[in-house]
Design a protein around this motif. Structure first.
Motif, short mmCIF file in Angstrom:
data_model
loop_
_atom_site.label_atom_id
_atom_site.label_comp_id
_atom_site.label_asym_id
_atom_site.label_seq_id
_atom_site.Cartn_x
_atom_site.Cartn_y
_atom_site.Cartn_z
N SER A 123 -42.85 19.76 -1.63
CA SER A 123 -41.86 20.21 -2.97
C SER A 123 -40.40 20.30 -2.34
O SER A 123 -40.26 20.58 -1.16
CB SER A 123 -42.25 21.62 -3.46
OG SER A 123 -42.44 22.69 -2.58
N ASP A 124 -39.52 20.13 -3.34
CA ASP A 124 -38.29 20.37 -2.92
C ASP A 124 -37.71 21.91 -2.72
O ASP A 124 -38.30 22.52 -3.26
CB ASP A 124 -37.22 19.86 -3.98
CG ASP A 124 -37.22 18.69 -4.47
OD1 ASP A 124 -37.57 17.73 -3.62
OD2 ASP A 124 -37.12 17.92 -5.56
N PRO A 125 -36.70 22.03 -1.84
CA PRO A 125 -36.42 23.27 -1.44
C PRO A 125 -35.76 24.15 -2.76
O PRO A 125 -35.43 23.34 -3.51
CB PRO A 125 -35.51 23.36 -0.35
CG PRO A 125 -35.09 21.80 -0.28
CD PRO A 125 -36.18 20.98 -0.99
N VAL A 126 -35.43 25.34 -2.89
CA VAL A 126 -35.13 26.07 -3.94
C VAL A 126 -33.83 26.78 -3.57
O VAL A 126 -33.77 27.27 -2.52
CB VAL A 126 -35.91 27.15 -4.40
CG1 VAL A 126 -35.41 28.03 -5.52
CG2 VAL A 126 -37.54 26.67 -4.95
N CYS A 127 -32.95 26.43 -4.31
CA CYS A 127 -31.48 27.13 -4.16
C CYS A 127 -31.73 28.64 -4.36
O CYS A 127 -32.04 29.09 -5.60
CB CYS A 127 -30.61 26.53 -5.32
SG CYS A 127 -28.68 27.30 -5.11
N PRO A 167 -34.94 24.02 -8.13
CA PRO A 167 -35.04 23.09 -6.91
C PRO A 167 -33.90 22.14 -6.72
O PRO A 167 -33.13 21.87 -7.52
CB PRO A 167 -36.37 22.07 -7.56
CG PRO A 167 -37.05 23.08 -8.85
CD PRO A 167 -35.68 23.75 -9.35
N SER A 202 -33.96 15.93 -3.11
CA SER A 202 -33.79 15.68 -1.70
C SER A 202 -32.29 14.98 -1.75
O SER A 202 -31.84 14.09 -2.53
CB SER A 202 -34.75 14.39 -1.63
OG SER A 202 -34.63 14.01 -0.36
N GLY A 216 -28.50 18.65 -1.14
CA GLY A 216 -28.15 20.10 -0.93
C GLY A 216 -26.90 20.20 -0.17
O GLY A 216 -26.13 19.12 0.52
#
Length: 96
Positions: free
Chosen positions: A2-6, A12, A15, A18
């Motif tokens: 899963s995408d990282p979370v801000c 999210p 990709s 960031g």
């Protein structure tokens, strides 16, 4: 995966979109210090709102950033946008 979370807006981070934020600005002794991955738009809003000195002195954590009135208003606004949202119009810079 899963995408990282801000950590600022809790959305999210798609990709490749960031931006690393130094919690203590590099120019104020933060080189090699802790960083967090944020949306580019969230990162830009932090630096449009606060000076390097303000960041180093009073806003060196995500929790403290969330307490700033302009950033709190921004977070409430951006939370309603999709994760890949990019502003087409740059925000006003803070007055110095």
């Amino acid at each position: 995966m899963s995408d990282p979370v801000c950590p600022l807006c809790n959305r999210p981070i798609p990709s490749g979109s960031g931006s690393l934020h130094h919690l203590i600005p590099k120019l104020k002794g933060g080189k090699g210090g802790p960083t967090v991955l944020l949306h580019d738009i969230c990162h830009r809003e932090i630096h449009a709102t606060l000076s390097e000195a303000e960041l180093a002195r009073s806003f060196d954590t995500i929790a403290s950033l969330r307490t700033h009135p302009r950033l709190a208003k921004f977070i409430a606004w951006i939370a309603k946008r999709p994760p890949g949202f990019r502003s087409k119009v740059p925000g006003k810079r803070r007055s110095r």
